[in-house]
Design an enzyme around this catalytic site. Structure first.
Site, PDB file in Angstrom:
ATOM      1  N   ASP A 125      21.902 -29.423  77.920  1.00  0.00           N
ATOM      2  CA  ASP A 125      22.195 -28.644  79.135  1.00  0.00           C
ATOM      3  C   ASP A 125      23.637 -28.130  79.148  1.00  0.00           C
ATOM      4  OD1 ASP A 125      21.546 -27.515  81.584  1.00  0.00           O
ATOM      5  OD2 ASP A 125      22.167 -29.274  82.720  1.00  0.00           O
ATOM      6  N   ASN A 137      11.423 -24.306  83.411  1.00  0.00           N
ATOM      7  CA  ASN A 137      12.336 -23.229  83.005  1.00  0.00           C
ATOM      8  C   ASN A 137      11.689 -21.833  83.059  1.00  0.00           C
ATOM      9  OD1 ASN A 137      14.090 -25.345  80.614  1.00  0.00           O
ATOM     10  ND2 ASN A 137      14.741 -24.726  82.661  1.00  0.00           N
TER      11      ASN A 137
HETATM   12  C1  IPE Z   1      16.913 -29.314  81.687  1.00  0.00           C
HETATM   13  O1  IPE Z   1      17.943 -28.460  82.063  1.00  0.00           O
HETATM   14  C2  IPE Z   1      16.013 -28.634  80.719  1.00  0.00           C
HETATM   15  C3  IPE Z   1      16.560 -28.340  79.407  1.00  0.00           C
HETATM   16  C4  IPE Z   1      17.768 -28.623  78.992  1.00  0.00           C
HETATM   17  C5  IPE Z   1      15.651 -27.710  78.495  1.00  0.00           C
HETATM   18  P1  IPE Z   1      17.851 -27.586  83.404  1.00  0.00           P
HETATM   19  O2  IPE Z   1      19.100 -26.809  83.483  1.00  0.00           O
HETATM   20  O3  IPE Z   1      16.578 -26.819  83.412  1.00  0.00           O
HETATM   21  O4  IPE Z   1      17.770 -28.715  84.512  1.00  0.00           O
HETATM   22  P2  IPE Z   1      18.117 -28.684  86.062  1.00  0.00           P
HETATM   23  O5  IPE Z   1      17.503 -27.436  86.645  1.00  0.00           O
HETATM   24  O6  IPE Z   1      19.614 -28.661  86.157  1.00  0.00           O
HETATM   25  O7  IPE Z   1      17.553 -29.939  86.611  1.00  0.00           O
HETATM   26  C1  IPE Z   2      20.125 -25.584  78.984  1.00  0.00           C
HETATM   27  O1  IPE Z   2      21.211 -24.858  79.427  1.00  0.00           O
HETATM   28  C2  IPE Z   2      19.139 -24.735  78.222  1.00  0.00           C
HETATM   29  C3  IPE Z   2      17.858 -24.533  78.903  1.00  0.00           C
HETATM   30  C4  IPE Z   2      17.527 -25.086  80.037  1.00  0.00           C
HETATM   31  C5  IPE Z   2      16.906 -23.677  78.255  1.00  0.00           C
HETATM   32  P1  IPE Z   2      21.182 -24.081  80.815  1.00  0.00           P
HETATM   33  O2  IPE Z   2      20.684 -22.715  80.584  1.00  0.00           O
HETATM   34  O3  IPE Z   2      20.443 -24.853  81.838  1.00  0.00           O
HETATM   35  O4  IPE Z   2      22.714 -24.040  81.155  1.00  0.00           O
HETATM   36  P2  IPE Z   2      23.380 -24.206  82.589  1.00  0.00           P
HETATM   37  O5  IPE Z   2      22.900 -25.522  83.136  1.00  0.00           O
HETATM   38  O6  IPE Z   2      22.922 -23.047  83.413  1.00  0.00           O
HETATM   39  O7  IPE Z   2      24.842 -24.192  82.322  1.00  0.00           O
HETATM   40 MG    MG Z   3      20.990 -26.280  83.183  1.00  0.00          MG
END
Ligand code: IPE
Ligand code: IPE
Ligand code: MG
Length: 247
Positions: free
Chosen positions: A27, A75
């Site tokens: 993340d 997602n």
């Molecule tokens: C969790 O990250 C999913 C992945 C890293 C694939 P998210 O960014 O989707 O999680 P939340 O929304 O902060 O809980």
């Molecule tokens: C994790 O990074 C990757 C996926 C969930 C696919 P994010 O895209 O959630 O990155 P932040 O949390 O917005 O920084």
């Molecule tokens: Mg995220």
């Protein structure tokens, strides 16, 4: 003098007590890009490169199983162009993985519902499955369109079908049977879960498997979680006392 002292006390990884299985919620890609004035897609690219390097580092270290959260069942709520960008990156990764699998000697698996994926992606994944069957190195599991709840629902359905057909009896249902119906069958549960990106939640990842995992949350964003930082996290893990409810 001070420097010498610090060096003498620098902890190193105990190779005999490595976590067998490390799981990472990758993340913070979006925020990594935003901090640099870049598009979120640049963050996902940086995150995918970090994943490839981390896998190499952990394999060299001797970790046996490495599971990453790449795309959750939630997602899909993101803008369409971000979702399609993530899947394009995955396609690029798969082409490169197909070229490298023989030398890398990793066993690549995908955990999640792959049915909504494009036929091209499914075909590439099948190709990596066939190539992985010849390998015996570190198991790398990429969780894709994965949700811990969906995984448990799938397992419960499969057990219920076997009960209804008479293949098994209700009294046969135990931890081991449920385990055998999860994507993670044949994989020991994670010893260590790492979540970079500053959030202290699980976000529907490996709900069953994380029952006794050690958790490590850090504000460092995933693309910045270097091998050196991973090393420090493993050292921290090795200093913990895992009691599993005992004394
Ligand atoms: C969790 O990250 C999913 C992945 C890293 C694939 P998210 O960014 O989707 O999680 P939340 O929304 O902060 O809980
Ligand atoms: C994790 O990074 C990757 C996926 C969930 C696919 P994010 O895209 O959630 O990155 P932040 O949390 O917005 O920084
Ligand atoms: Mg995220």
């Amino acid at each position: 003098m001070k420097k010498l002292f610090a060096k003498k006390n620098t902890a190193i990884i105990d190779k005999d007590r490595l976590p067998k299985h490390i799981a990472i919620i990758m993340d913070g890609n979006g925020r990594w890009a935003k901090k640099r004035g870049l598009a979120r897609s640049a963050g996902h690219y940086a995150g995918s490169e970090r994943f490839r390097s981390a896998a190499k580092y952990l394999q060299k270290l001797g970790v046996e199983h490495f599971t990453v959260y790449a795309f959750s069942t939630e997602n899909w709520k993101r803008p369409e162009d971000e979702v399609s960008g993530i899947f394009s990156l995955l396609e690029k990764y798969l082409y490169e993985a197909i070229d490298d699998l023989k030398d890398d000697n990793i066993v690549l698996s995908f955990w999640g519902d792959l049915s909504p994926l494009s036929p091209k992606l499914v075909e590439l994944i099948e190709q990596t499955d066939r190539l992985s069957a010849k390998n015996d190195g570190m198991h790398v599991n990429i969780c894709l369109n994965y949700g811990g709840r969906a995984e448990i629902v799938r397992a419960v359905r499969s057990v219920a079908e076997d009960c209804a057909s008479g293949a098994i009896d209700v009294s046969d249902i135990d931890d081991k049977l449920i385990d055998s119906r999860l994507y993670s069958k044949n994989t020991p549960p994670p010893d260590l879960l790492i979540r970079p990106g500053g959030e202290t939640r699980i976000s529907n990842f490996l709900l069953w498997q994380l029952a006794y995992s050690e958790m490590y949350f850090t504000d460092t964003l995933w693309p910045d979680l270097t091998d050196d930082k991973l090393e420090k996290i493993i050292i921290d893990f090795q200093q913990r006392n895992r009691r599993y409810g005992g004394l």
